[in-house]
Design a protein around this motif. Structure first.
Motif, PDB file in Angstrom:
ATOM      1  N   THR A 118       0.829  -1.108   0.067  1.00 48.20           N
ATOM      2  CA  THR A 118      -0.052   0.128   0.118  1.00 48.20           C
ATOM      3  C   THR A 118       1.040   1.355   0.008  1.00 48.20           C
ATOM      4  O   THR A 118       1.948   1.213   0.478  1.00 48.20           O
ATOM      5  N   VAL A 119       0.128   2.374  -0.463  1.00 48.28           N
ATOM      6  CA  VAL A 119       0.950   3.802  -0.559  1.00 48.28           C
ATOM      7  C   VAL A 119      -0.109   4.725   0.026  1.00 48.28           C
ATOM      8  O   VAL A 119      -1.105   4.629  -0.658  1.00 48.28           O
ATOM      9  N   ASP A 120       0.024   5.743   0.625  1.00 46.49           N
ATOM     10  CA  ASP A 120      -0.809   6.964   0.530  1.00 46.49           C
ATOM     11  C   ASP A 120      -0.101   7.902  -0.488  1.00 46.49           C
ATOM     12  O   ASP A 120       0.611   8.668  -0.058  1.00 46.49           O
ATOM     13  N   ALA A 121      -0.648   7.955  -1.630  1.00 47.17           N
ATOM     14  CA  ALA A 121      -0.103   8.656  -2.704  1.00 47.17           C
ATOM     15  C   ALA A 121      -0.431  10.122  -2.732  1.00 47.17           C
ATOM     16  O   ALA A 121      -1.744  10.325  -2.503  1.00 47.17           O
ATOM     17  N   SER A 122       0.679  10.805  -2.774  1.00 51.19           N
ATOM     18  CA  SER A 122       0.075  12.171  -2.984  1.00 51.19           C
ATOM     19  C   SER A 122      -0.503  12.738  -4.271  1.00 51.19           C
ATOM     20  O   SER A 122      -0.309  11.814  -5.285  1.00 51.19           O
ATOM     21  N   ASP A 123      -1.349  13.581  -4.340  1.00 53.35           N
ATOM     22  CA  ASP A 123      -2.005  13.767  -5.758  1.00 53.35           C
ATOM     23  C   ASP A 123      -1.322  13.928  -6.943  1.00 53.35           C
ATOM     24  O   ASP A 123      -1.607  13.285  -8.193  1.00 53.35           O
ATOM     25  N   ASN A 124      -0.192  14.410  -6.975  1.00 55.27           N
ATOM     26  CA  ASN A 124       0.864  14.616  -8.030  1.00 55.27           C
ATOM     27  C   ASN A 124       1.465  13.227  -8.338  1.00 55.27           C
ATOM     28  O   ASN A 124       1.979  12.971  -9.301  1.00 55.27           O
TER      29      ASN A 124
END
Ligand code: ACO
Length: 168
Positions: A118-124
């Motif tokens: 999993t990753v909490d991805a930034s919008d960019n």
């Protein structure tokens, strides 16, 4: 110009100031399309306490990518199956550094038995992770230094290791 593959190595405590600088430059120069200046500054400030930042990097599986012997990016695995940090210096963006770091973390996590990452991805970074097979699961709002920032929890199923017959 030919594109050479970055060299990867584990983090050492002496790398902390350089990684703090990469972290701040990456946020301030690469995330402006999706976050306000106040949000970028609050996010970048997370590395201002270098001692705490170094301890965080040391407490995770942190890899450093270098081009021509100069560190240009880093990534970290938190626990068995969560990518916590992935930052590439703006001068090296778009040259496959982020991909090389992610490839390595996915391989290490998979070899240790993780089935998913999993990753909490930034919008960019959403499209970067989407291209690698991560699927959006949940939208989040987090506070960093009194600013609210949105991110998206994404998940990827890792290729299962080849099954071998015989005794364990
Ligand atoms: N938007 C869309 N596509 C992108 C982006 C982007 N911002 N960045 C890279 N890609 C694409 C590339 O075009 C490339 O596609 P291709 O294979 O079809 O050519 C592919 O993703 C791989 O690109 P790389 O060159 O390997 O990526 P790069 O080294 O530039 O690193 C990263 C990408 C890490 C997102 C970088 O832009 C960065 O540091 N951004 C700022 C910090 C940040 O937001 N980090 C992630 C936070 S979330 C977290 O830490 C877990």
């Amino acid at each position: 110009m030919s594109r050479s593959a970055p060299a990867l190595r584990p983090f050492l405590p002496a790398d902390t100031p350089l990684l703090a600088a990469i972290f701040a430059a990456s946020i301030m120069e690469l995330t402006g399309d999706d976050y306000s200046e106040a949000q970028q500054e609050a996010w970048a400030m997370a590395a201002e306490d270098e001692d705490a930042f170094g301890k965080k990097l040391a407490g995770q599986l942190t890899l450093i990518a270098s081009l021509q012997n100069a560190p240009v990016g880093f990534a970290s695995l938190k626990g068995p199956d969560h990518i916590d940090m992935l930052y590439v210096h703006p001068s090296a963006a778009g040259q496959g550094v982020g991909s090389a770091l992610c490839d390595a973390l996915e391989k290490i996590a998979g070899a240790r038995g993780a089935k998913t990452l999993t990753v909490d991805a930034s919008d960019n970074a959403l499209d970067f992770f989407r291209k690698r097979g991560y699927v959006a699961r949940q939208r989040n709002s987090v506070t960093i230094n009194d600013e609210w920032l949105a991110n998206t929890t994404m998940q990827k199923t890792l290729d299962s290791a080849p099954q071998r017959g015989g005794h364990a």
